[in-house]
Design an enzyme around this catalytic site. Structure first.
Site, PDB file in Angstrom:
ATOM      1  N   HIS A  68       6.986   3.237   8.708  1.00  0.00           N
ATOM      2  CA  HIS A  68       8.299   3.139   9.343  1.00  0.00           C
ATOM      3  C   HIS A  68       8.274   2.228  10.564  1.00  0.00           C
ATOM      4  O   HIS A  68       9.302   1.631  10.905  1.00  0.00           O
ATOM      5  CB  HIS A  68       8.867   4.519   9.693  1.00  0.00           C
ATOM      6  N   SER A  73      -2.729  -3.407   5.819  1.00  0.00           N
ATOM      7  CA  SER A  73      -4.079  -3.008   6.210  1.00  0.00           C
ATOM      8  C   SER A  73      -4.861  -2.515   5.007  1.00  0.00           C
ATOM      9  O   SER A  73      -4.308  -2.279   3.930  1.00  0.00           O
ATOM     10  CB  SER A  73      -4.008  -1.903   7.271  1.00  0.00           C
ATOM     11  N   HIS A 106      23.503  27.835  11.230  1.00  0.00           N
ATOM     12  CA  HIS A 106      22.678  29.041  11.100  1.00  0.00           C
ATOM     13  C   HIS A 106      22.805  29.598   9.684  1.00  0.00           C
ATOM     14  O   HIS A 106      23.906  29.692   9.153  1.00  0.00           O
ATOM     15  CB  HIS A 106      23.130  30.090  12.102  1.00  0.00           C
ATOM     16  N   ASP A 159       0.996  -3.511  10.255  1.00  0.00           N
ATOM     17  CA  ASP A 159      -0.387  -3.148  10.544  1.00  0.00           C
ATOM     18  C   ASP A 159      -1.213  -4.317  11.065  1.00  0.00           C
ATOM     19  O   ASP A 159      -2.337  -4.121  11.532  1.00  0.00           O
ATOM     20  CB  ASP A 159      -1.065  -2.599   9.282  1.00  0.00           C
ATOM     21  N   ILE A 168      -4.723  10.812   6.832  1.00  0.00           N
ATOM     22  CA  ILE A 168      -5.169  10.561   5.461  1.00  0.00           C
ATOM     23  C   ILE A 168      -6.172  11.613   5.019  1.00  0.00           C
ATOM     24  O   ILE A 168      -6.064  12.186   3.928  1.00  0.00           O
ATOM     25  CB  ILE A 168      -5.765   9.149   5.340  1.00  0.00           C
ATOM     26  N   LEU A 207       1.885   2.622  10.747  1.00  0.00           N
ATOM     27  CA  LEU A 207       2.838   3.493  10.085  1.00  0.00           C
ATOM     28  C   LEU A 207       3.866   2.651   9.342  1.00  0.00           C
ATOM     29  O   LEU A 207       4.344   1.637   9.862  1.00  0.00           O
ATOM     30  CB  LEU A 207       3.556   4.373  11.108  1.00  0.00           C
ATOM     31  N   ALA A 236     -10.641  13.287  10.242  1.00  0.00           N
ATOM     32  CA  ALA A 236      -9.631  14.350  10.286  1.00  0.00           C
ATOM     33  C   ALA A 236      -8.292  13.839  10.797  1.00  0.00           C
ATOM     34  O   ALA A 236      -7.569  14.530  11.507  1.00  0.00           O
ATOM     35  CB  ALA A 236     -10.121  15.510  11.161  1.00  0.00           C
ATOM     36  N   GLY A 237      -7.967  12.594  10.429  1.00  0.00           N
ATOM     37  CA  GLY A 237      -6.642  12.062  10.719  1.00  0.00           C
ATOM     38  C   GLY A 237      -5.690  12.417   9.595  1.00  0.00           C
ATOM     39  O   GLY A 237      -5.974  13.259   8.746  1.00  0.00           O
ATOM     40  N   THR A 244       0.824  -1.213   0.000  1.00  0.00           N
ATOM     41  CA  THR A 244       0.000   0.000   0.000  1.00  0.00           C
ATOM     42  C   THR A 244       0.855   1.258   0.000  1.00  0.00           C
ATOM     43  O   THR A 244       0.604   2.208  -0.742  1.00  0.00           O
ATOM     44  CB  THR A 244      -0.929   0.003   1.229  1.00  0.00           C
TER      45      THR A 244
END
Length: 465
Positions: free
Chosen positions: A321, A145, A444, A312, A184, A319, A181-182, A41
């Site tokens: 990673h 998943s 910097h 998953d 995805i 996730l 509202a996650g 996926t």
């Protein structure tokens, strides 16, 4: 029947990386994948194509609204959606082709087909009407998943769509309604909002990015709202209806009052569930929870000897990673080495603009645990590099133990947060203090100086604020 030391079902980030590590350790390894392309996926219809579209849509927005600030005048900016989608597909193909090369380089056997457990140590692989059997000492389940489908709003691919569909629209919807509202929902909502769609986000919970520190979530919502996205929080979706070529969403607000939204498409992005069906768990005797999660121990072993599960399919954040690190860990464990994943510091990222990246615990979690803590904050509007980029929304928040100064969590809302968070993960891994970060020399001008300033702020020693 072919015999292997190590067999993986599923060639997503967890599976293909596990295959490489196992091969490096000298195990005769086979990787089984039902799709023609490797990568699962994440590479095919998730992480990679969504980030490609996020990047392209951000350039489009910049050309229309931001280049003038840099003295770059462009007239008549137009969208070529077909070209944008072609670029996305090229990126996906480049990476998935690269994985195939890695398999050959590491001498991993790749078998295309649907893999199913038939008994402990045995896998049947079906492809184009033919079946072969594979025997392995260790079998790793890494089938990932799939999107959660609301029972009263089944996907139809046209009006009610999932995240895969939303990566390949052939036109920009006039009004895209997003349920959830996650990560995805916010990411794909951002893509289509930038490309010209009106986007409405409907969420049952009281905040966007439910996993995030409350302050950061509020600031992210405020920023996305300023970009034109509408939010309906504490709102429960109750149904939908297709009428006259439009789709009508019905929902109840926090008071229980009914409302409707009319749009071209509804993207259901309420989460994902383990893809643990049709893997032969029952035939092999592998236990599974009602949620589809496969219980494993600290060494990723299921209740059946020789069968492991990662990614998953098991407990924890879904996730890529996380799956990658588990894939490496389980290969090392099978070979008798000390595979290890530190779950307390896995970073979580939402690739909106500004980006949100977090690791460790939030203020809310610290309070729940009765941990005495201090915070240090620094806003990107005071950072020279952020000003140069023209991206000053957001801040860095550092949480430390009030007594020891040990770092507890780092929360970044701002430009390149997904890259900046790596410093925080490393600091947490080595149990650094805020003073350690504050005394570390940062180049910097860079965005990373915001982390240094926030760390100094935890001790009341901030310089530029």
């Amino acid at each position: 029947m072919d015999k292997y030391n190590y067999a993986i079902i599923g060639a997503g980030p967890g599976g293909y990386i596990s295959a490489i590590r196992a091969a490096q350790l000298g195990l005769k390894t086979v990787l089984i994948e039902k799709d023609d392309r490797l990568g699962g996926t994440c590479l095919n219809v998730g992480c990679i194509p969504s980030k490609a579209l996020l990047e392209s849509s951000e350039w489009f927005t910049a050309a229309k609204h931001k280049f003038n600030d840099h003295g770059i005048i462009i007239h008549g900016v137009e969208l070529d959606l077909r070209a944008m989608m072609a670029r996305k597909e090229w990126i996906v193909k480049t990476l998935t082709d690269g994985i195939a090369v890695l398999m050959k380089k590491n001498k991993v056997t790749v078998v295309n087909g649907m893999g199913r457990l038939t008994a402990p140590g045995l896998i049947a692989v079906e492809h184009n009407g033919q079946s072969i059997e594979i025997e392995a000492d260790a079998i790793i389940l890494a089938t990932g998943s799939i999107p959660i489908e609301l029972p009263f709003m089944p996907f139809d691919g046209k009006y009610i769509v999932n995240s895969t569909d939303a990566l390949s629209f052939d036109f920009v919807p006039e009004h895209l309604i997003v349920v959830g509202a996650g990560a995805i929902g916010l990411e794909l909502g951002s893509v289509w909002n930038r490309l010209g769609a009106k986007v409405s986000i409907v969420e049952m919970l009281p905040q966007v990015a439910p996993f995030a520190d409350k302050q950061m979530a509020i600031m992210l919502q405020r920023s996305l709202k300023s970009q034109g996205m509408d939010f309906y929080l504490k709102s429960k979706v109750t149904g939908s209806e297709v009428k006259n070529g439009k789709v009508i969403l019905t929902y109840e607000d926090a008071k229980g009052e009914a409302h409707t939204l009319e749009g071209n498409k509804i993207l259901v992005a309420v989460g994902r569930k383990p893809n643990s069906a049709n893997v032969g768990l029952k035939e092999a005797g592998v236990m599974i929870e009602k949620s589809g999660i496969i219980p494993v121990d600290s060494k990723y072993r299921t209740n059946v000897k020789g069968i492991y599960a990662i990614g998953d399919l098991i407990q924890g954040p879904m996730l890529a990673h996380k799956a990658e690190e588990e894939g490496i860990a389980v290969a090392e464990i099978v070979e008798g080495k000390g595979g290890y994943v530190n779950y307390d510091i896995i970073p979580n990222v939402i690739y909106t603009s500004p980006e949100l990246a977090v690791t460790g615990i939030s203020e809310e979690e610290a309070k729940r645990r009765n941990i005495k803590y201090k915070t240090g904050k620094f806003y990107f509007r005071g950072n020279g590099r952020a000003l140069s980029l023209g991206e000053t929304d957001g801040l860095v928040k550092v949480l430390t133990d009030a007594e020891t100064g040990k770092l507890l969590g780092v929360h970044i809302l701002g430009p390149r947060a997904s890259d900046l968070i790596a410093e925080a993960v490393l600091a947490l891994e080595v149990e650094a203090t805020a003073e350690d970060i504050g005394r570390m020399v940062h180049a910097h001008p860079t965005l990373s100086e915001a982390i240094k300033e926030a760390a100094l702020g935890a001790d009341g020693r901030q310089i530029h604020s």
